[in-house]
Design a protein around this motif. Structure first.
Motif, PDB file in Angstrom:
ATOM      1  N   ALA A 140       0.804  -1.218   0.000  1.00 45.69           N
ATOM      2  CA  ALA A 140       0.000   0.000   0.000  1.00 45.69           C
ATOM      3  C   ALA A 140       0.845   1.279   0.000  1.00 45.69           C
ATOM      4  O   ALA A 140       0.309   2.374   0.113  1.00 45.69           O
ATOM      5  CB  ALA A 140      -0.929  -0.001   1.201  1.00 45.69           C
ATOM      6  N   PHE A 141       2.170   1.148  -0.146  1.00 43.83           N
ATOM      7  CA  PHE A 141       3.049   2.312  -0.015  1.00 43.83           C
ATOM      8  C   PHE A 141       2.640   3.471  -0.918  1.00 43.83           C
ATOM      9  O   PHE A 141       2.527   4.603  -0.469  1.00 43.83           O
ATOM     10  CB  PHE A 141       4.516   1.946  -0.302  1.00 43.83           C
ATOM     11  N   PHE A 142       2.427   3.206  -2.193  1.00 40.55           N
ATOM     12  CA  PHE A 142       2.145   4.305  -3.120  1.00 40.55           C
ATOM     13  C   PHE A 142       0.801   4.963  -2.833  1.00 40.55           C
ATOM     14  O   PHE A 142       0.667   6.177  -2.999  1.00 40.55           O
ATOM     15  CB  PHE A 142       2.262   3.835  -4.568  1.00 40.55           C
ATOM     16  N   PHE A 143      -0.172   4.208  -2.355  1.00 38.23           N
ATOM     17  CA  PHE A 143      -1.446   4.808  -1.959  1.00 38.23           C
ATOM     18  C   PHE A 143      -1.269   5.674  -0.711  1.00 38.23           C
ATOM     19  O   PHE A 143      -1.827   6.773  -0.620  1.00 38.23           O
ATOM     20  CB  PHE A 143      -2.506   3.724  -1.711  1.00 38.23           C
ATOM     21  N   GLN A 144      -0.487   5.177   0.234  1.00 44.88           N
ATOM     22  CA  GLN A 144      -0.220   5.965   1.440  1.00 44.88           C
ATOM     23  C   GLN A 144       0.584   7.215   1.097  1.00 44.88           C
ATOM     24  O   GLN A 144       0.324   8.298   1.637  1.00 44.88           O
ATOM     25  CB  GLN A 144       0.524   5.110   2.463  1.00 44.88           C
ATOM     26  N   TRP A 145       1.561   7.063   0.213  1.00 46.75           N
ATOM     27  CA  TRP A 145       2.372   8.205  -0.203  1.00 46.75           C
ATOM     28  C   TRP A 145       1.512   9.248  -0.894  1.00 46.75           C
ATOM     29  O   TRP A 145       1.594  10.434  -0.577  1.00 46.75           O
ATOM     30  CB  TRP A 145       3.497   7.734  -1.114  1.00 46.75           C
ATOM     31  N   PHE A 146       0.674   8.821  -1.819  1.00 43.57           N
ATOM     32  CA  PHE A 146      -0.175   9.778  -2.520  1.00 43.57           C
ATOM     33  C   PHE A 146      -1.121  10.488  -1.557  1.00 43.57           C
ATOM     34  O   PHE A 146      -1.348  11.692  -1.663  1.00 43.57           O
ATOM     35  CB  PHE A 146      -0.970   9.110  -3.649  1.00 43.57           C
ATOM     36  N   GLY A 147      -1.659   9.736  -0.584  1.00 37.75           N
ATOM     37  CA  GLY A 147      -2.524  10.351   0.418  1.00 37.75           C
ATOM     38  C   GLY A 147      -1.787  11.408   1.224  1.00 37.75           C
ATOM     39  O   GLY A 147      -2.313  12.496   1.488  1.00 37.75           O
ATOM     40  N   ALA A 148      -0.560  11.096   1.613  1.00 37.29           N
ATOM     41  CA  ALA A 148       0.248  12.071   2.352  1.00 37.29           C
ATOM     42  C   ALA A 148       0.597  13.263   1.465  1.00 37.29           C
ATOM     43  O   ALA A 148       0.570  14.413   1.916  1.00 37.29           O
ATOM     44  CB  ALA A 148       1.517  11.403   2.875  1.00 37.29           C
ATOM     45  N   PHE A 149       0.927  12.973   0.198  1.00 37.74           N
ATOM     46  CA  PHE A 149       1.317  14.038  -0.725  1.00 37.74           C
ATOM     47  C   PHE A 149       0.205  15.059  -0.916  1.00 37.74           C
ATOM     48  O   PHE A 149       0.419  16.254  -0.739  1.00 37.74           O
ATOM     49  CB  PHE A 149       1.725  13.471  -2.088  1.00 37.74           C
ATOM     50  N   TRP A 150      -0.995  14.630  -1.290  1.00 39.57           N
ATOM     51  CA  TRP A 150      -2.015  15.620  -1.617  1.00 39.57           C
ATOM     52  C   TRP A 150      -2.450  16.411  -0.388  1.00 39.57           C
ATOM     53  O   TRP A 150      -2.748  17.610  -0.479  1.00 39.57           O
ATOM     54  CB  TRP A 150      -3.197  15.023  -2.387  1.00 39.57           C
ATOM     55  N   ARG A 151      -2.429  15.764   0.780  1.00 38.92           N
ATOM     56  CA  ARG A 151      -2.777  16.508   1.998  1.00 38.92           C
ATOM     57  C   ARG A 151      -1.718  17.577   2.302  1.00 38.92           C
ATOM     58  O   ARG A 151      -2.046  18.691   2.707  1.00 38.92           O
ATOM     59  CB  ARG A 151      -2.915  15.548   3.173  1.00 38.92           C
ATOM     60  N   ALA A 152      -0.474  17.218   2.106  1.00 37.96           N
ATOM     61  CA  ALA A 152       0.607  18.184   2.347  1.00 37.96           C
ATOM     62  C   ALA A 152       0.610  19.279   1.288  1.00 37.96           C
ATOM     63  O   ALA A 152       0.876  20.442   1.594  1.00 37.96           O
ATOM     64  CB  ALA A 152       1.949  17.461   2.368  1.00 37.96           C
ATOM     65  N   TYR A 153       0.306  18.917   0.034  1.00 37.90           N
ATOM     66  CA  TYR A 153       0.376  19.896  -1.049  1.00 37.90           C
ATOM     67  C   TYR A 153      -0.642  21.013  -0.891  1.00 37.90           C
ATOM     68  O   TYR A 153      -0.341  22.174  -1.195  1.00 37.90           O
ATOM     69  CB  TYR A 153       0.205  19.224  -2.418  1.00 37.90           C
ATOM     70  N   ILE A 154      -1.827  20.700  -0.397  1.00 38.83           N
ATOM     71  CA  ILE A 154      -2.833  21.755  -0.240  1.00 38.83           C
ATOM     72  C   ILE A 154      -2.411  22.779   0.823  1.00 38.83           C
ATOM     73  O   ILE A 154      -2.918  23.897   0.831  1.00 38.83           O
ATOM     74  CB  ILE A 154      -4.250  21.200   0.045  1.00 38.83           C
ATOM     75  N   ILE A 155      -1.485  22.410   1.674  1.00 43.18           N
ATOM     76  CA  ILE A 155      -0.903  23.348   2.636  1.00 43.18           C
ATOM     77  C   ILE A 155       0.351  24.002   2.055  1.00 43.18           C
ATOM     78  O   ILE A 155       0.583  25.204   2.218  1.00 43.18           O
ATOM     79  CB  ILE A 155      -0.555  22.636   3.961  1.00 43.18           C
ATOM     80  N   ALA A 156       1.163  23.217   1.356  1.00 43.24           N
ATOM     81  CA  ALA A 156       2.468  23.691   0.876  1.00 43.24           C
ATOM     82  C   ALA A 156       2.353  24.798  -0.164  1.00 43.24           C
ATOM     83  O   ALA A 156       3.124  25.763  -0.118  1.00 43.24           O
ATOM     84  CB  ALA A 156       3.277  22.529   0.303  1.00 43.24           C
ATOM     85  N   PHE A 157       1.435  24.689  -1.100  1.00 40.03           N
ATOM     86  CA  PHE A 157       1.346  25.696  -2.157  1.00 40.03           C
ATOM     87  C   PHE A 157       1.029  27.081  -1.596  1.00 40.03           C
ATOM     88  O   PHE A 157       1.779  28.038  -1.846  1.00 40.03           O
ATOM     89  CB  PHE A 157       0.342  25.263  -3.232  1.00 40.03           C
ATOM     90  N   PRO A 158      -0.026  27.239  -0.790  1.00 43.55           N
ATOM     91  CA  PRO A 158      -0.248  28.569  -0.209  1.00 43.55           C
ATOM     92  C   PRO A 158       0.877  29.001   0.736  1.00 43.55           C
ATOM     93  O   PRO A 158       1.178  30.199   0.843  1.00 43.55           O
ATOM     94  CB  PRO A 158      -1.568  28.438   0.552  1.00 43.55           C
ATOM     95  N   ALA A 159       1.506  28.030   1.406  1.00 47.42           N
ATOM     96  CA  ALA A 159       2.616  28.374   2.304  1.00 47.42           C
ATOM     97  C   ALA A 159       3.777  28.964   1.525  1.00 47.42           C
ATOM     98  O   ALA A 159       4.370  29.970   1.940  1.00 47.42           O
ATOM     99  CB  ALA A 159       3.069  27.150   3.086  1.00 47.42           C
ATOM    100  N   VAL A 160       4.113  28.368   0.387  1.00 45.38           N
ATOM    101  CA  VAL A 160       5.203  28.906  -0.441  1.00 45.38           C
ATOM    102  C   VAL A 160       4.839  30.299  -0.943  1.00 45.38           C
ATOM    103  O   VAL A 160       5.674  31.207  -0.929  1.00 45.38           O
ATOM    104  CB  VAL A 160       5.539  27.957  -1.617  1.00 45.38           C
TER     105      VAL A 160
END
Length: 75
Positions: A37-57
């Motif tokens: 399940a690594f890639f599913f877990q990674w993608f889940g972590a990625f999109w959650r982090a990205y919605i914070i990271a883009f406005p943060a940058v």
């Protein structure tokens, strides 16, 4: 090509994209290791982090530029 006036938004998009991909990969790997399940877990972590990271940058980069300008001597 993207017009020059969108340079900063384009920068923020790609900076947050690459950093979030890299960091979410590393953190997911450290926390759960490679599994079926690594890639599913990674993608889940990625999109959650990205919605914070883009406005943060978008917010943080101008502040960091000002700080660096104050700290770095001109020669």
């Amino acid at each position: 090509m993207i017009p020059k006036k969108y340079e900063f938004i384009t920068f923020a998009f790609f900076m947050s994209l690459f950093m979030t991909l890299l960091m979410s990969f590393v953190i997911t790997l450290i926390n759960v290791g490679f599994s079926e399940a690594f890639f599913f877990q990674w993608f889940g972590a990625f999109w959650r982090a990205y919605i914070i990271a883009f406005p943060a940058v978008l917010t943080v980069v101008p502040l960091v530029r000002k700080l660096v300008k104050k700290l770095v001597a001109e020669h």
